[in-house]
Design a protein around this motif. Structure first.
Motif: not given
Length: 126
Positions: A26-28, A30-36, A38-40, A63-66
């Motif tokens: 998901x983060x990858x 996002x960093x490649x400028x994909x839309x939400x 598209x990632x979904x 992104x780790x669980x807090x």
């Protein structure tokens, strides 16, 4: 069209966490400028989940669980076992002495009031 075996929402349920192996792409994306959207679609994850992961990553840098916010529980199961063991070893210790013993020897931060409450809860009266 998604089938029941590929739809992550039906398999996962609301209470389960998304694994790290799914959060990374998901983060990858996002960093490649994909839309939400598209990632979904690519990862077969709900848009709200993708958005939440990206928002969390932007705010916290991870992104780790807090751990949950708020006051921690007053006594863990391990602490209760230590308390029982201490009381069984010497029945005539005061609550103050038990609290001090647990603080010095076990490294537990515990108040006298908590010792009394926990002993009362495990039916040690007196």
């Amino acid at each position: 069209m998604q089938t029941a075996s590929t739809n992550i929402c039906e398999r996962m349920g609301r209470s389960q966490e998304l694994s790290d192996s799914k959060r990374g792409p998901v983060i990858g994306g996002h960093l490649c400028n994909k839309s939400i959207r598209d990632i979904s679609w690519l990862l077969n994850i709900p848009r709200s989940t993708v958005s939440g992961i990206i928002t969390k990553w932007k705010q916290l840098g991870t992104t780790a669980t807090q751990p949950p916010s708020g006051r921690p529980p007053h006594m863990t199961e391990r602490g209760q076992r230590m308390l029982k063991r201490t009381v069984r070893r010497s029945h005539q210790l005061s609550a103050e002495a038990i609290a001090k013993d647990l603080q010095t020897s076990r490294g537990l931060q515990i108040s006298t009031k908590t010792v009394r409450r926990e002993l009362h809860g495990i039916v040690f009266h007196g």
